[in-house]
Design an enzyme around this catalytic site. Sequence first.
Site, PDB file in Angstrom:
ATOM      1  N   CYS A  94       1.185  -1.306   0.138  1.00 12.75           N
ATOM      2  CA  CYS A  94      -0.275  -0.066   0.138  1.00 12.75           C
ATOM      3  C   CYS A  94       0.504   1.140  -0.524  1.00 12.75           C
ATOM      4  O   CYS A  94       0.102   2.260  -0.067  1.00 12.75           O
ATOM      5  CB  CYS A  94      -1.130   0.400   1.092  1.00 12.75           C
ATOM      6  SG  CYS A  94      -2.123  -1.205   1.455  1.00 12.75           S
ATOM      7  N   HIS A 111      -6.263   2.160   5.969  1.00 13.11           N
ATOM      8  CA  HIS A 111      -6.438   0.934   3.769  1.00 13.11           C
ATOM      9  C   HIS A 111      -7.555   0.475   5.503  1.00 13.11           C
ATOM     10  O   HIS A 111      -6.898  -0.883   6.690  1.00 13.11           O
ATOM     11  CB  HIS A 111      -5.288   0.421   3.277  1.00 13.11           C
ATOM     12  CG  HIS A 111      -6.431  -0.074   2.525  1.00 13.11           C
ATOM     13  ND1 HIS A 111      -7.335   0.005   2.422  1.00 13.11           N
ATOM     14  CD2 HIS A 111      -5.827  -1.716   2.141  1.00 13.11           C
ATOM     15  CE1 HIS A 111      -7.076  -1.343   1.174  1.00 13.11           C
ATOM     16  NE2 HIS A 111      -6.432  -2.384   1.275  1.00 13.11           N
ATOM     17  N   HIS A 113     -10.587  -4.106   4.725  1.00 14.82           N
ATOM     18  CA  HIS A 113     -10.875  -4.432   4.183  1.00 14.82           C
ATOM     19  C   HIS A 113     -12.831  -4.600   4.512  1.00 14.82           C
ATOM     20  O   HIS A 113     -12.757  -5.882   4.348  1.00 14.82           O
ATOM     21  CB  HIS A 113     -10.005  -5.957   3.862  1.00 14.82           C
ATOM     22  CG  HIS A 113      -9.177  -5.711   3.258  1.00 14.82           C
ATOM     23  ND1 HIS A 113      -8.034  -6.943   3.227  1.00 14.82           N
ATOM     24  CD2 HIS A 113      -8.357  -4.904   2.295  1.00 14.82           C
ATOM     25  CE1 HIS A 113      -7.912  -6.440   2.002  1.00 14.82           C
ATOM     26  NE2 HIS A 113      -7.405  -5.233   1.454  1.00 14.82           N
ATOM     27  N   GLU A 140     -27.345  11.733   9.720  1.00 16.07           N
ATOM     28  CA  GLU A 140     -26.649  12.478  10.775  1.00 16.07           C
ATOM     29  C   GLU A 140     -24.790  12.142  10.827  1.00 16.07           C
ATOM     30  O   GLU A 140     -24.023  13.071  10.873  1.00 16.07           O
ATOM     31  CB  GLU A 140     -27.060  12.261  12.334  1.00 16.07           C
ATOM     32  CG  GLU A 140     -25.983  12.896  13.454  1.00 16.07           C
ATOM     33  CD  GLU A 140     -27.201  14.300  13.244  1.00 16.07           C
ATOM     34  OE1 GLU A 140     -26.552  15.441  14.043  1.00 16.07           O
ATOM     35  OE2 GLU A 140     -27.864  14.901  12.257  1.00 16.07           O
TER      36      GLU A 140
END
Length: 256
Positions: A94, A111, A113, A140
């Site tokens: 990443c 990050h 999943h 909201e």
Amino acid sequence: MAELTPPDSPHEHLIQSPDPNHPANLICELCRKFYTLGWVTGTGGGTSIRNNDHIFIAPSGVQKELMDPKDMFVMCAQKREYLRKPNFLKPSACTPLFLAAFDRGAGCCIHTHSQWAVLVTLLVERELGPQACFEIEQIEQIKGIPKGRGKSGNLGYYDRLRIPIIENTAHEEDLTDSLEEAMEKYPDAYAILVRRHGIYVWGDNVHKAKTQCESIDYILQLAVEMHKIGLPWTKSRPQRTWFGRFLDGLQRPLIY
């Protein structure tokens, strides 16, 4: 978990601190919390924090809930070179995506999943097409998301939250170009969904990135539940549920 970088390394001090808010400690604590939410199971997901001239990155391919500070990679923010690399661990795939967020002023990028993120990307593709982004309003929790980079304050109840969606690739780092393109197209976004994969969320600092990630995941789960019972995400663009399509089928004449 990791075998230590040689003890005489001049950069070991970068991950050694009793302060729980030190990035090396904080990434481990955050990932333990994220694991309980189902965000980083099976070694998936990751977190990175920029702290002044250093970028701290969780490694790839490890059980995120079991990490400790010795597992952290540390990069020079200016030169984009690793100052510290734990032996026998792989740098996060990443990393180039985290760096894209830092290039736009982020102090932390997360990050996950999340299953809700994955489901929303599939619903948007089926109902609105592969080019559409996720949009929702009059919820909201939208108030937990900033208006955009360089803008003061957060979105309001009547504002519309838009999160772009990019297509998944076989290798994480190959997402970089499409993620950067989405960042340019949607400059106010603080998150990008990856179809059939998950989501990237970033913020000005760790606190903001965490609360924005939590708010968005809440909204994504709510969106999935709303879709189940036929409630639209926006006032101007209703979604058609499987039940609606079933009723459409009943109204068509049978052909023998």
